[in-house]
Write an enzyme that holds these catalytic residues in place. Sequence first.
Site, mmCIF file in Angstrom:
data_model
loop_
_atom_site.group_PDB
_atom_site.id
_atom_site.type_symbol
_atom_site.label_atom_id
_atom_site.label_comp_id
_atom_site.label_asym_id
_atom_site.label_seq_id
_atom_site.Cartn_x
_atom_site.Cartn_y
_atom_site.Cartn_z
ATOM 1 C CG ASP A 250 -0.361 -0.257 2.509
ATOM 2 O OD1 ASP A 250 0.867 -0.372 2.601
ATOM 3 O OD2 ASP A 250 -1.115 -0.359 3.503
ATOM 4 C CG ASP B 250 1.670 1.512 11.390
ATOM 5 O OD1 ASP B 250 1.036 2.310 12.092
ATOM 6 O OD2 ASP B 250 1.436 1.333 10.197
#
Length: 755
Positions: A67, A475
């Site tokens: 992504d 993340d």
Amino acid sequence: MKNGLRHTLLRGLASGTLAVCAVAATLVSPAIAQSYTWQTAKIGGGGYVPVVIAHPGQQGLFYARTDVGGAYRYNSSNSTWAPLLDGLTASQAAYDNVQAIAIDPNNTQKLYMVAGGGHDWQTSCCGAVLISNNQGASFTIVPLTFELNGNERGRSVGERLQVDPNLGSVLLYGTANTSAGASTNGLWKSTDSGAHWSKVTSFPAMSNNDTGAGVSFVAFYKPSSSSGQATTRIFAAVSTPAAASSGATLYQSTNGGSSWSQVPGAPTGQLPQRGQIGPDGNLYITYSQHDSSSSGWGPDGLVHGEVWKYNIAGNSWTNITPPNDSQQLAGWFADYGFSGLSVDPAHSGVVAVMSINRYDGHGEALFRTTNGGANWVDATANVNVNLSAAPWNGTRGYIGNWSGVVLDPFNTNHAFATWGGGIMSTQNLTASASGGTVNFALDQNGVEEGVPLSLASPGVFSWGGSVPLVSGMGDMCGFFHSSVTQAPAAAFSNPTCGNTTSLDWAKSTPSIMVRVGQYGSAAAGISYNGGYSWSPFTSNPAGVTANGGGGIAINADGSAIVWSPGDSGVVPAVSTSGSYSWTSTSLPAGTPVVADGANVNNFYAYDRTNGKVYVSTNKGASWTQPTTPIAWHAMTTPFGKSCDVWLYGYSGLVHNSSCGSGTWTTLSGPTSVQAMGFGKAASGQSYPAIYVSATLNSVTGVFRSVDGGNSWVRIDDSQHQYGGFRMLTGDPKTFGTVYGATNSGRGVIMGTSPN
């Protein structure tokens, strides 16, 4: 990459000038002036890989799309993945966000991708189609006329780009369902191998309201035509709540896409995710409902899934949802969706599907059928998972969440499963049919998808220790890299976090480091062993939350820390005590702060909103504004140099060597400077090597100066541009080594030089 993190791009670089004093720089030609080796520092994956696809015409040929981190081709001979988009320029950075990927089933060399990162400062518009005639070794880029985003909600669907299996020059692509794209949403067609595109005006309009994923997949029914003739029967799915409410989610054309009609009988209330036609003549589709408490449309926010097949010849639907294992699950864990799908093109009736958002301690379930869905086997009911290739992932006995799947058409025991942290594979998938254990292992060697938010390469510790790199990640919290060629043993802990937004090290006491972050057990911490282990601050500045993040700076001997929190309205605060009691400063809220590279008393701050420079000469206790406003972008200081300060931005570089006061010198040479860092000085030089990501003589790239900015050489090349860099830091221990964070999500890039 999770939608909670949007990688930080340098937006709105100021374009003002400060021409108090100017010096000339020796410019370089566009030719590469230094021999550099470029690679990614080993982390072992970490980002979301929505899909892997297999080419039915060549054994071992697989492609993966991510992504935010580009696309990859698998090398089956050594189980590695080769990055395909590292040659993107800074102006093409958005193309690392790959929304869809497709192969020509009759041509093993052809590869297509649709990519884009939405509207950002790098590319005001638009997405593009990337076309390769050599398995991704090089691409022709065909710009589209509208924006698209490979990191949008709904990016787990697909594939919405497909090549006609009977006539490879014909392609169809389905868009998202954005409000901004109301005039371009829908289906697009190319009849010349992707060189030109036109909108299919007969395809039903979408709701154009940012709900659902839009067109979730396209499928050509090959038996409807013969080789060399365009396929006449085509299917396309619309995944929006408006369509799902009435079951108007599947459409077909029987004349090659000239006109479209709804396929009746589709399940109502369900959002189609992925669809593929098998050799048995069935169109298999995974479905999910939308969790009303979530803003996600996939991979997050999907629940209550089903699996259906549509018999194309018989025009009939059958619900083939695998048996729900809710007896083993508690509460909403039983309400998982279905998304991942792989139809084996070489074996009739062999299909694999994956659950999604099955957050229950079991991870996602991979169900496999050999009879078209009449019976299913849970291939993950008894599974062994090997995560040793990236030990920081810990240990667990399940596949990660957000999974996709692809079956190897040449080997029924081989399959890849993708997840929110990368790629796994198995070589004994069919063992589950007899109740055996299925072995999965990380199989993402070479896939480095991560977003560094801060990088540090501290100097040699006084007690003889050193570390090449410490990375603050989005993340994944961050890592102590004892080696840049081996995956880290563990992520940051004590405190844990989601994002590490800032790192700094004490320049004369490199064993002391500080960090701040978000989404974890605490907001910030300190290390006394170069980032190997951490302790949380015993208190936070007033108004700072555990998700405060922001920026942090520590002075040269580690006796003073200035934290500029990310919390709205909270001003920077200073601590000069071991108990971490904090005193608010007079700086404006959100002002970035840097420490002097040698003088323990000095800190500097730059308010780029108002173009103001601030200086503290008493360890952050008080601040003055010694200069007139300067329209620039960011501030940095070199290690080992007292009272030495730089500003960089669109206008280039300005330098001050009088503690932020007095004369600032504008350097001729680099302009549009996105990133700047310092490394070990070259032999015979006293000033640290300077690295910039900038434009010089109309050439955009990474440049190095060994003489304080008087002359520059280019050190990157056309194959290693990585979409440009937004962050650079040199290694103070090894001349020529530089680390960088890209404008996309390609992990930590490392450049090394033999000279």
